[in-house]
Scaffold this motif. Structure first.
Motif, PDB file in Angstrom:
ATOM      1  N   LYS A 563       0.878  -1.177   0.000  1.00  0.00           N
ATOM      2  CA  LYS A 563       0.000   0.000   0.000  1.00  0.00           C
ATOM      3  C   LYS A 563       0.910   1.220   0.000  1.00  0.00           C
ATOM      4  O   LYS A 563       2.126   1.087   0.147  1.00  0.00           O
ATOM      5  N   LYS A 569      -0.285   4.157   8.315  1.00  0.00           N
ATOM      6  CA  LYS A 569      -0.453   2.759   7.883  1.00  0.00           C
ATOM      7  C   LYS A 569       0.519   1.831   8.621  1.00  0.00           C
ATOM      8  O   LYS A 569       0.387   0.623   8.581  1.00  0.00           O
ATOM      9  N   LYS A 675      -9.251  -7.216  -1.040  1.00  0.00           N
ATOM     10  CA  LYS A 675      -8.704  -8.025  -2.137  1.00  0.00           C
ATOM     11  C   LYS A 675      -7.936  -9.227  -1.601  1.00  0.00           C
ATOM     12  O   LYS A 675      -8.040 -10.339  -2.122  1.00  0.00           O
TER      13      LYS A 675
HETATM   14  N1  PLP Z   1      -2.519   0.912  -4.698  1.00  0.00           N
HETATM   15  C1  PLP Z   1      -2.835  -0.107  -5.492  1.00  0.00           C
HETATM   16  C2  PLP Z   1      -2.031  -0.350  -6.727  1.00  0.00           C
HETATM   17  C3  PLP Z   1      -3.890  -0.961  -5.160  1.00  0.00           C
HETATM   18  O1  PLP Z   1      -4.204  -1.981  -5.970  1.00  0.00           O
HETATM   19  C4  PLP Z   1      -4.611  -0.714  -3.973  1.00  0.00           C
HETATM   20  C5  PLP Z   1      -5.712  -1.572  -3.547  1.00  0.00           C
HETATM   21  O2  PLP Z   1      -5.716  -2.746  -3.826  1.00  0.00           O
HETATM   22  C6  PLP Z   1      -4.246   0.361  -3.173  1.00  0.00           C
HETATM   23  C7  PLP Z   1      -3.198   1.154  -3.561  1.00  0.00           C
HETATM   24  C8  PLP Z   1      -4.958   0.664  -1.873  1.00  0.00           C
HETATM   25  O3  PLP Z   1      -4.476  -0.144  -0.849  1.00  0.00           O
HETATM   26  P1  PLP Z   1      -4.941   0.052   0.663  1.00  0.00           P
HETATM   27  O4  PLP Z   1      -6.419  -0.092   0.677  1.00  0.00           O
HETATM   28  O5  PLP Z   1      -4.280  -1.100   1.357  1.00  0.00           O
HETATM   29  O6  PLP Z   1      -4.439   1.364   1.111  1.00  0.00           O
END
Ligand code: PLP
Ligand code: CR6
Length: 828
Positions: A563, A569, A675
């Motif tokens: 992420k 985070k 996911k």
């Molecule tokens: N960046 C990408 C490429 C993603 O595919 C996702 C979500 O799957 C995210 C960021 C967001 O991740 P998070 O919800 O863990 O912050």
């Protein structure tokens, strides 16, 4: 002169639908190679095959696209416009082929020429027109609107350079420009006929005539052209194709001929450069206000272009704008397009002659606003001086809206000065600024958060007083992810297994995954589920071995945190735990340690110093741990560079354990968490964002929750909590921090992480020390569980089976019903 004959389009109205058998596809691919690309098939290179295949698939999409557009126009259904600064789309070919059910025939067709579909797909560049969760959510929502039959149009910006490419050099992040358009973009159609002039600056002329209301005319000093580029977005089974319309900025006068003729060749292009700068590059700031003039220009540019387009379309089908809100719903994705509220008021009052109160009723009924963060550093506010200079008339309108709202609050609710200051659209405290959150809130009939907890916190914190003033306005719409990309396409092994085991119904209704729940107790199914996971892990291990020359044991726990890198985070907490584990393995080599691979990926905003230090630390620790023979295969640490959608599609299916460990109260929702779980990973996480609802759905036996809750975090912060006493009494934590401070991981520069560590002692704002022990304990219980594979796998199956609710189809249906009143079954 005779009347123009009506010309039927090709495609949808052609009596014979296109043949989709491999022979036909193969022939058409070669036709495209020859006549559209101008290449002899024998000389065709890999990119030519990609382009030819894309064009053949695109023809089929166009048939559906025309049919969808005609259907909406004829039915006069309400349309939904999703305004978003970001669409993190990724690749489109696999998505399109999957949704048109063409995967096998296209694969077969290409095979005839010894071309592998998988190889061709990998050549497509990621369209990375977004930073992270917010942009990816917009992309999932576009696909789900098409899949659920909502007539939706996405509006955004066609950045020439999307999100930067990340490399790691000597452990540190290096940012390189991204060039997704280098080979052209076969998915888009430039629409020169849909272009609009967008103004900036200048002055407002007030015209008064006796007996008539004053009229305001904005005379901008600067104009640029917004040109539309359309990309079709295919829904599941091709049933509906919607449009993503991205705006590109161009100069009204591409070259200043006078200057050119005077020999000033550079000066002649000044206007053109200035205009094109607006859509040249995406700001790489995630949950952080960019605060630059160019950013405000971007926001107004795409908002104003989209509104002109919406109004033109509406007036081509309706007599007036009186019924705009019956036919149009506009969703503001965060505050980035919030200036639209003032701009629509300007268009209604100044251009279309509406009286203020009527215009306000139409505006509010048309807009909905989604809030995606409570972080104070992310809430957008613009200095009045800048706003006034760039958008003088919109500034006047904001003052007038503000006066109305304040009058209502004082008269109807008896708000005191403090409450008025809190709801005001103007922040008087920080050098006078326009608050975009307040503008979006008052200008919308519905305001939503993106998870249950986040929505409650919105009511209690940032919008507390506005919620009191308009108690029916805030509602929750928990995020979701499209199961097409995030299960079917990224995990064909699991999809195939599920189809065999429970039938194909879950492909159309993700909640039918629940039929797999009972299979958690079936040992034969568990073995096959485990085999799929093992294969996905091996594939990721191969990629890591190729790219980073690190060999992984696919039987270790794949423990993954991918992420954006952000202090809230808490990648730092994960790294500290890794160091503590490393120390323990070295100190007690005789213990029965469960082998672990800790995988990190993510980009830091280029100006975010602490986030970049965290990346550096992860790489420094990885180097030391991975080269220490004492830990053997028991612990490996990997930082994969350049996290993007395509990498996520490989990573999600390969995880055993998903790290969702934000400081409680700060992650609005998260979508990566969904996911991972959908693909059968267990979650270790805090009670934050959508983790709370994931807990409700998968059950407390199947998720590992630890740490302070949101109210406890708030309480500690009020008590001026610091980490020192916790560090002093927690040897595992102290030793890990001592190792960092003494330069074990950065012998070349032992002071490198001084600030990162001293912040924990003095402040611990993100509750890393406060949560360390609970996190450590949760990790050790996961170690124990992993040794009991059948129990672990049965929990993993429960996760997949119970995640159906987190489909973005469900989110979109809720928006359709509760906010937009549009889409199937929602006709007024
Ligand atoms: N960046 C990408 C490429 C993603 O595919 C996702 C979500 O799957 C995210 C960021 C967001 O991740 P998070 O919800 O863990 O912050
Ligand atoms: N950074 C939230 O932080 C949420 C997405 C989509 C975020 C994240 O928790 O899942 O939006 N917020 O709702 C912003 O971008 C402002 C994000 O992606």
């Amino acid at each position: 002169m005779s009347a123009t004959p009506k010309i039927e389009p090709m495609g949808a109205k052609v009596p014979e639908p296109r043949q989709n058998d491999p022979d036909t596809l193969a022939r058409q691919i070669v036709e495209k190679l020859t006549y559209s690309i101008g290449k002899h098939p024998e000389q065709a290179r890999k990119y030519d095959w990609l382009r030819a295949t894309t064009l053949v698939v695109r023809d089929r999409i166009i048939d559906h696209w025309f049919a969808s557009t005609d259907r909406v126009r004829e039915s006069k259904d309400k349309r939904v416009y999703y305004l978003s600064m970001e669409f993190l789309i990724g690749r489109l070919l696999r998505d399109a082929i999957n949704n048109l059910q063409l995967t096998e025939p296209v694969r077969e067709a290409l095979k005839r020429y010894n071309v592998e579909l998988d190889m061709v797909e990998l050549l497509e560049p990621d369209a990375a027109l977004g930073n992270g969760g917010l942009g990816r959510l917009a992309a999932c929502f576009m696909e789900s609107m098409a899949s659920t039959g909502v007539p939706g149009v996405g509006y955004g910006i066609r950045y020439v350079h999307g999100f930067f490419r990340q490399e790691i050099a000597d452990g540190a992040q290096v940012e390189l420009p991204e060039t997704w358009l280098m080979h052209g973009n076969p998915w888009e159609f430039e629409r020169r006929d849909s272009s609009y002039e967008i103004g900036f600056g200048g002055k407002v002329i007030t015209q008064s005539e006796p007996g008539k209301p004053q009229r305001h005319v904005w005379r901008p000093s600067e104009r640029v052209l917004a040109v539309a580029f359309d990309t079709p977005i295919v829904g599941w089974r091709g049933s509906q194709v919607n449009t993503l319309r991205l705006w590109s900025a161009q100069a009204v006068d591409p070259i200043l001929l006078d200057a050119f003729n005077d020999g000033d060749h550079i000066g002649a292009l000044v206007e053109s450069n200035k205009a094109e700068a607006i859509t040249r590059v995406l700001y790489p700031a995630d949950s952080h206000q960019a605060g630059q003039e160019l950013r405000l220009r971007q926001e107004y540019f795409f908002s104003a272009a989209s509104l002109q387009d919406i109004i033109r379309r509406h007036l081509s089908e309706n007599e007036s704008l009186d019924n705009l809100a019956d036919k149009v719903a506009i969703q503001l994705n965060d505050t980035h397009p919030a200036v639209s509220v003032a701009e629509l008021m300007r268009l209604l009052v100044d251009v279309h002659g509406y009286v203020w109160s009527k215009a306000w009723t139409i505006t509010r009924a048309t807009f909905g606003y989604t809030n995606h963060t409570l972080l104070p550093e992310a809430l957008e506010h613009w200095p009045i001086s800048l706003f006034e200079r760039l958008l003088p008339r919109q500034m006047q309108i904001i003052y007038q809206i503000n006066a109305d709202v304040i009058r209502e609050a004082a008269q109807d609710k008896g708000f005191n000065d403090q409450q008025i200051a809190a709801i005001s659209l103007i922040d008087e405290g920080h050098g006078r600024r326009v608050r975009m959150g307040q503008l979006a809130f008052v200008g919308s009939h519905a305001v939503n958060g993106v998870s249950a907890l986040h929505t409650e916190l919105m009511k209690e914190t940032v919008f507390n007083n506005l919620h009191e003033l308009y108690p029916d306005r805030i509602q929750n719409k928990t995020n979701g992810v499209t199961p097409r990309r995030w299960l079917m396409e990224c995990n064909p092994g699991l999809t195939g297994l599920l189809k065999e085991a429970i039938g194909p119904a879950f492909l159309d209704d993700t909640e039918k995954l629940a039929d797999a729940d009972k299979l958690a107790d079936d040992s034969a199914f568990r073995d096959r589920f485990t085999a799929v996971k093992r294969e996905n892990k091996a594939r990721l291990a191969d990629i890591i071995s190729d790219r980073l020359a690190i060999t992984l044991n696919p039987d270790a726990i794949f423990d993954i945190q991918v992420k954006r890198i952000h202090e809230y985070k808490r990648q730092f907490l994960n790294i500290i735990e890794a160091i503590a584990l490393y120390n323990q393995i070295r100190a007690h080599p005789e213990k029965n340690w469960t082998p672990r691979v800790k995988i990190f990926a993510g980009k830091a905003a280029p100006s975010y110093v602490q986030a970049k230090e965290i990346i550096h630390l992860a790489n420094d620790v990885a180097r030391v741990v991975n080269s220490d023979p004492a830990v053997r295969d028991l612990l490996k640490i990997v930082f994969i560079p350049n996290y993007n959608v395509s990498l996520a599609e490989i990573i999600m299916p390969a995880a055993d354990l998903s790290e969702q460990i934000s400081t409680a109260g700060l992650e609005a929702s998260g979508t990566g968490n969904m996911k991972f779980a959908l693909n059968g990973a267990l979650t270790i996480g805090t009670l934050d964002g959508a983790n709370v609802e994931m807990l409700e759905h998968v059950g407390e036996d199947n998720i590992f929750i630890f740490g302070l809750k949101a109210d406890e975090v708030a309480q500690r912060r009020r008590e001026a909590h610091s980490g020192r006493s916790i560090i002093d009494r927690t040897p595992l934590l102290r030793e890990a921090l001592d190792a960092i401070s003494s330069g074990v991981f950065a012998p070349d520069n032992p002071a490198r992480y001084h600030t990162l560590v001293s912040n924990l002692y003095n402040n611990d704002w993100w509750m890393i020390c406060a949560d360390f022990e609970a996190y450590w304990n949760a990790q050790r219980s996961l170690d124990a569980l992993f040794l009991n594979q059948s129990e672990w796998q049965s929990k993993a199956i429960h996760n997949t089976a119970r995640m159906g609710w987190f489909s973005s189809d469900r989110s979109i249906r809720e928006y359709s019903k509760d906010i937009w009143q549009a889409g199937p079954g929602q006709r007024p």
